[in-house]
Design a protein around this motif. Structure first.
Motif, mmCIF file in Angstrom:
data_model
loop_
_atom_site.group_PDB
_atom_site.id
_atom_site.type_symbol
_atom_site.label_atom_id
_atom_site.label_comp_id
_atom_site.label_asym_id
_atom_site.label_seq_id
_atom_site.Cartn_x
_atom_site.Cartn_y
_atom_site.Cartn_z
ATOM 1 N N TYR A 63 9.033 0.069 7.856
ATOM 2 C CA TYR A 63 7.743 -0.753 6.303
ATOM 3 C C TYR A 63 7.067 -1.528 6.628
ATOM 4 C CZ TYR A 63 12.163 2.338 5.195
ATOM 5 O OH TYR A 63 13.778 3.434 4.931
ATOM 6 N N MET A 64 7.490 -2.649 6.477
ATOM 7 C CA MET A 64 6.568 -3.738 6.847
ATOM 8 C C MET A 64 5.644 -4.489 8.053
ATOM 9 S SD MET A 64 9.052 -6.192 4.918
ATOM 10 C CE MET A 64 7.541 -7.237 4.673
ATOM 11 N N ASP A 65 4.517 -4.423 7.903
ATOM 12 C CA ASP A 65 3.308 -4.651 8.859
ATOM 13 C C ASP A 65 3.622 -5.569 9.813
ATOM 14 O OD1 ASP A 65 1.611 -4.479 11.139
ATOM 15 O OD2 ASP A 65 0.187 -3.726 9.619
ATOM 16 N N ALA A 66 4.113 -5.702 11.070
ATOM 17 C CA ALA A 66 4.536 -7.267 10.870
ATOM 18 C C ALA A 66 2.731 -7.907 11.892
ATOM 19 C CB ALA A 66 5.645 -6.743 12.840
ATOM 20 N N GLN A 67 2.174 -6.626 12.386
ATOM 21 C CA GLN A 67 0.687 -7.526 12.672
ATOM 22 C C GLN A 67 0.181 -8.538 11.393
ATOM 23 O OE1 GLN A 67 -1.103 -4.430 14.411
ATOM 24 N NE2 GLN A 67 0.631 -3.916 15.676
ATOM 25 N N ARG A 68 0.869 -8.471 9.970
ATOM 26 C CA ARG A 68 -0.281 -8.205 8.783
ATOM 27 C C ARG A 68 0.298 -10.022 8.231
ATOM 28 N NH1 ARG A 68 -2.697 -4.151 4.084
ATOM 29 N NH2 ARG A 68 -3.812 -5.814 3.134
ATOM 30 N N PRO A 69 -0.265 -11.005 7.976
ATOM 31 C CA PRO A 69 0.155 -11.983 8.354
ATOM 32 C C PRO A 69 0.210 -11.851 5.841
ATOM 33 C CG PRO A 69 -1.278 -12.675 8.835
ATOM 34 C CD PRO A 69 -1.523 -10.436 8.826
ATOM 35 N N ILE A 70 1.634 -12.800 5.803
ATOM 36 C CA ILE A 70 2.015 -12.382 4.649
ATOM 37 C C ILE A 70 1.817 -13.655 3.684
ATOM 38 C CG2 ILE A 70 3.337 -10.200 4.477
ATOM 39 C CD1 ILE A 70 5.375 -12.607 4.464
ATOM 40 N N ALA A 71 1.967 -14.036 2.385
ATOM 41 C CA ALA A 71 2.175 -15.272 1.374
ATOM 42 C C ALA A 71 2.062 -16.420 2.620
ATOM 43 C CB ALA A 71 2.787 -14.567 0.712
ATOM 44 N N GLY A 72 0.934 -16.601 2.555
ATOM 45 C CA GLY A 72 0.495 -18.459 2.511
ATOM 46 C C GLY A 72 0.449 -18.192 4.456
ATOM 47 N N GLY A 73 -0.001 -16.682 5.078
ATOM 48 C CA GLY A 73 -0.359 -17.013 6.840
ATOM 49 C C GLY A 73 0.793 -16.521 7.328
ATOM 50 N N MET A 74 1.905 -16.439 6.786
ATOM 51 C CA MET A 74 3.476 -16.184 7.428
ATOM 52 C C MET A 74 2.723 -14.861 8.068
ATOM 53 S SD MET A 74 6.959 -16.207 5.414
ATOM 54 C CE MET A 74 6.682 -17.456 4.447
ATOM 55 N N GLN A 75 3.723 -15.080 9.406
ATOM 56 C CA GLN A 75 4.032 -13.532 10.112
ATOM 57 C C GLN A 75 5.405 -13.152 10.270
ATOM 58 O OE1 GLN A 75 0.270 -13.044 11.790
ATOM 59 N NE2 GLN A 75 1.543 -11.027 12.028
ATOM 60 N N LEU A 76 5.329 -12.174 10.879
ATOM 61 C CA LEU A 76 7.149 -11.254 10.180
ATOM 62 C C LEU A 76 7.111 -11.770 11.643
ATOM 63 C CD1 LEU A 76 6.296 -8.217 7.654
ATOM 64 C CD2 LEU A 76 7.687 -10.948 8.006
ATOM 65 N N ASP A 77 8.871 -11.902 11.888
ATOM 66 C CA ASP A 77 8.715 -11.874 12.925
ATOM 67 C C ASP A 77 10.537 -10.551 13.378
ATOM 68 O OD1 ASP A 77 10.492 -12.230 15.595
ATOM 69 O OD2 ASP A 77 9.769 -14.588 15.516
ATOM 70 N N VAL A 78 9.490 -9.814 14.234
ATOM 71 C CA VAL A 78 10.201 -8.167 14.494
ATOM 72 C C VAL A 78 12.026 -8.289 15.088
ATOM 73 C CG1 VAL A 78 11.240 -6.028 14.727
ATOM 74 C CG2 VAL A 78 8.530 -6.596 14.061
ATOM 75 N N ALA A 79 11.753 -9.309 16.329
ATOM 76 C CA ALA A 79 12.820 -9.726 16.960
ATOM 77 C C ALA A 79 13.632 -10.704 16.802
ATOM 78 C CB ALA A 79 12.344 -10.609 18.251
#
Length: 680
Positions: free
Chosen positions: A378-394
């Motif tokens: 559902y969420m895009d790991a390639q797209r940073p969220i608040a404050g430039g946070m990058q999501l980590d799938v692993a």
């Protein structure tokens, strides 16, 4: 940022709303002269709230000096009450009534567990409860004058007790405050923090009034310290306002005297914005659905107005003051999942802002709702969220895998189970605010906002039987939008106790006038013209002898027969029957409001050219497995462009999930309308 060209003209400076939540801080700014809107979301600073507020301003490239009006919502008071971080309070009560707080009501916390304490401990222990000799009857007539020697003795006892704040709750002070005001005046000569029950909750019900006054005193030092920090940081030309729990903003001076008004401040701001959106879209019945990182808050909105309650509880303690009737549950993006004795449980424990969900990469190791959404695509790991946070799938997978093994499922199935459980909890919250109040929730529209609300809204709506979901413009920072678009207002309820057969227009007019004068005073002090102040009234009416009353908006006080007819009609609608028994007016609630401000212009959808998906990803919506799902940029959607599920629409801070069988359309004001595909 270059501020050389800054103008001090009010129309060229910004009005800013900031909502500090448990996980993220949201900010929305509007410039009155041209309607410019800026918004952002940054991680909450739990260590320094003022620094967090300034970081939110920096995220939209503003200094505080650029801001004409800053309206601030905060969970600070709510968190302090829930966590028990309260000041030591002394209680001064009428002789013979100091133990009212300990006696409470006869309700037991655990009906069938006699081995557990029947009620929570009072906030004020016996050694800090003191008495003065005085007595009024329920009409305010003096039975025993205030005894000077007993007051002197009580002052010495309070001083020796080591209390940081003092609550005064004298018997029937709501009917005549003269004794209580005298005690308060003497106490203020020694203590900076004194709460008087006639100012906090001028109503009958001795226990609830006393408990609310004590709770207000207990948060006074915390609120005053925070307000002092804000005032030191505030530039001289910038005005500061606080969003309160009844759905409006108040001055810092008013909050200092009644800081309990900040309880549920953030959720109330989101509900206020939802009410305005419901009026804009002409939705007769709606439910606000605010899912953030820590909690989900829902509220019933009828005819564009959020429902108000004067009888709530927080952390199992009575809280009797006008508040938006929000139902809050521990179900948010940071809610932690666990497998306990063969059952999958989610929340109320939360990973919070620190360390946060595992996928935030800040050291979190436990599986959360956000981790589950990421693993399902559902969420895009390639797209940073608040404050430039990058999501980590692993990291999300590593957190969910132990849970999946315990459940004997694969990781995707475990993630799907997490969302199913948390959605079921939210459905129960919707049921409590609709079915339990005699409202058919299936006929409501679900207004979904907050960082996680649009991700879960359609599945929650389907489970409840709701066919229409609306994701409003600025949905990810909607509570901040509620702050920036709020109007200043003050509310209070006062006991009247007037039987229909003993109607006294003169007394009623005097009560209403006194209440109006008290509520208008801070508005006039803030520069609002008295002629521009709007007064809203609600009557609480019941059959004589009943314990609880029914609320009637815009009552006909000049026509008791019409008021009685309205009560009978409302009673029949709620409970299915009506009798001819005598009724009485129990209380009056007033709300004094400044004129409504202009809502910031919403981001406009593109007028031509249907948006193409940015890319396609693999998502899991049910047990049938993964399927290709296109992702769309919300800002690129054309007016009236329709999308069939499955698809995902996303902006910089939130994700809108349109599952298979649902359809979405964008309107010209930036709102998204989703047909959940529920059979009528």
């Amino acid at each position: 940022m270059n501020h050389a060209a800054r103008s001090d003209a009010p129309s060229s400076r910004w009005k800013v709303g900031i909502d500090i939540g448990g996980t993220f801080t949201d900010v929305v700014a509007v410039r009155p002269d041209d309607g410019s809107v800026r918004s952002a979301k940054v991680p909450t600073r739990t260590d320094d709230r003022v620094a967090g507020l300034q970081a939110a301003l920096a995220a939209i490239e503003l200094d505080w000096a650029d801001v004409a009006d800053l309206v601030h919502g905060t969970t600070m008071v709510t968190n302090a009450i829930v966590e028990g971080n309260l000041a030591q309070v002394a209680l001064v009560a009428t002789e013979g009534f100091a133990d009212t707080l300990a006696i409470g009501r006869q309700n037991r916390r655990h009906l069938y567990r006699l081995d557990l304490p029947p009620k929570i401990d009072p906030l004020v222990p016996a050694q800090r409860r003191f008495e003065v000799r005085e007595r009024l009857d329920h009409d305010g007539h003096v039975l025993t004058p205030l005894d000077a020697s007993s007051l002197d003795a009580a002052l010495e006892q309070v001083t020796a007790s080591g209390a940081e704040a003092v609550a005064v709750s004298l018997l029937h002070a709501y009917a005549d405050p003269r004794h209580e005001e005298t005690v308060g005046e003497r106490l203020r000569q020694r203590f900076p923090f004194v709460a008087l029950s006639n100012r906090i909750n001028p109503e009958a019900r001795e226990y609830e009034r006393t408990a609310t006054t004590v709770l207000s005193a207990a948060v006074m030092p915390l609120a005053a310290g925070y307000l002092d920090q804000l005032e030191r940081a505030r530039p001289p030309a910038s005005r500061l306002h606080l969003f309160h729990s009844a759905g409006g903003m108040a001055s810092p001076e008013a909050i200092r005297e009644a800081p309990l008004a900040l309880a549920l401040s953030g959720p109330a701001a989101g509900v206020a914005a939802a009410g305005r959106t419901a009026r804009e879209l002409r939705l007769d019945n709606a439910i606000s659905f605010d899912m953030g990182g820590t909690t989900t808050d829902v509220c019933l909105i009828l005819d564009g107005e959020a429902q108000i309650s004067s009888d709530r509880s927080l952390a199992e303690r009575p809280l009797r003051q006008p508040m938006v009737a929000v139902e809050s549950i521990g179900a948010g993006g940071g809610s932690i999942a666990r497998f306990d004795h063969g059952a999958l449980l989610v929340g109320p424990e939360s990973a919070g802002a620190t360390p946060g969900p595992a996928c935030y990469g800040r050291g979190g190791k436990l599986p959360t709702v956000t981790d589950a959404g990421l693993l399902l695509g559902y969420m895009d790991a390639q797209r940073p969220i608040a404050g430039g946070m990058q999501l980590d799938v692993a990291a999300a997978r590593a957190a969910v895998e132990p849970l999946a093994r315990a459940m004997n499922k694969d990781v995707e199935a475990a993630a799907l189970g997490i969302l199913t459980v948390v959605n079921a909890a939210m459905v129960q919250a919707l049921r409590r605010i609709t079915v339990e109040r005699g409202i058919d929730g299936r006929r409501c529209a679900l207004l979904a906002f907050g960082g996680a609300g649009p991700m879960h809204a359609v599945e929650v709506a389907r489970a409840f039987g709701i066919g229409r979901v609306v994701v409003p413009a600025h949905s990810s920072a909607f509570s901040a939008l509620g702050c920036v678009s709020a109007r200043m207002s003050y509310s209070q309820q006062r006991t009247v106790r007037m039987p229909a057969g003993q109607w006294d227009p003169q007394r009623l007019d005097a009560v209403r006038a006194a209440l109006r004068e008290r509520l208008c005073a801070p508005l006039v002090a803030a520069g609002v013209a008295a002629a521009d102040i709007e007064i809203e009234e609600v009557a609480s009416v019941r059959y004589r002898g009943q314990s609880y009353a029914i609320e009637l908006a815009d009552p006909e006080f000049t026509d008791p027969a019409a008021l009685g007819a309205a009560f009978y009609a409302r009673h029949e609608r709620l409970y299915g029957f009506v009798t001819g028994e005598p009724w009485e007016l129990v209380a009056i609630r007033q709300r004094a409001c400044a004129p409504e401000s202009r809502l910031p212009a919403a981001a406009q959808a593109h007028a031509s050219g249907a948006a193409a998906p940015a890319r396609s990803v693999s998502c899991v919506f049910d047990a049938s497995g993964a399927r290709p799902t296109p992702r769309y940029d919300r800002a690129a959607l054309a007016v009236d462009q329709r999308l069939a599920g499955p698809c995902i629409v996303e902006d910089a801070w939130s994700t809108v999930i349109v599952p298979p069988g649902a359809t979405l359309a964008a309107d010209g004001n930036g709102h998204l309308h989703i047909d959940a595909g529920v059979a009528s």
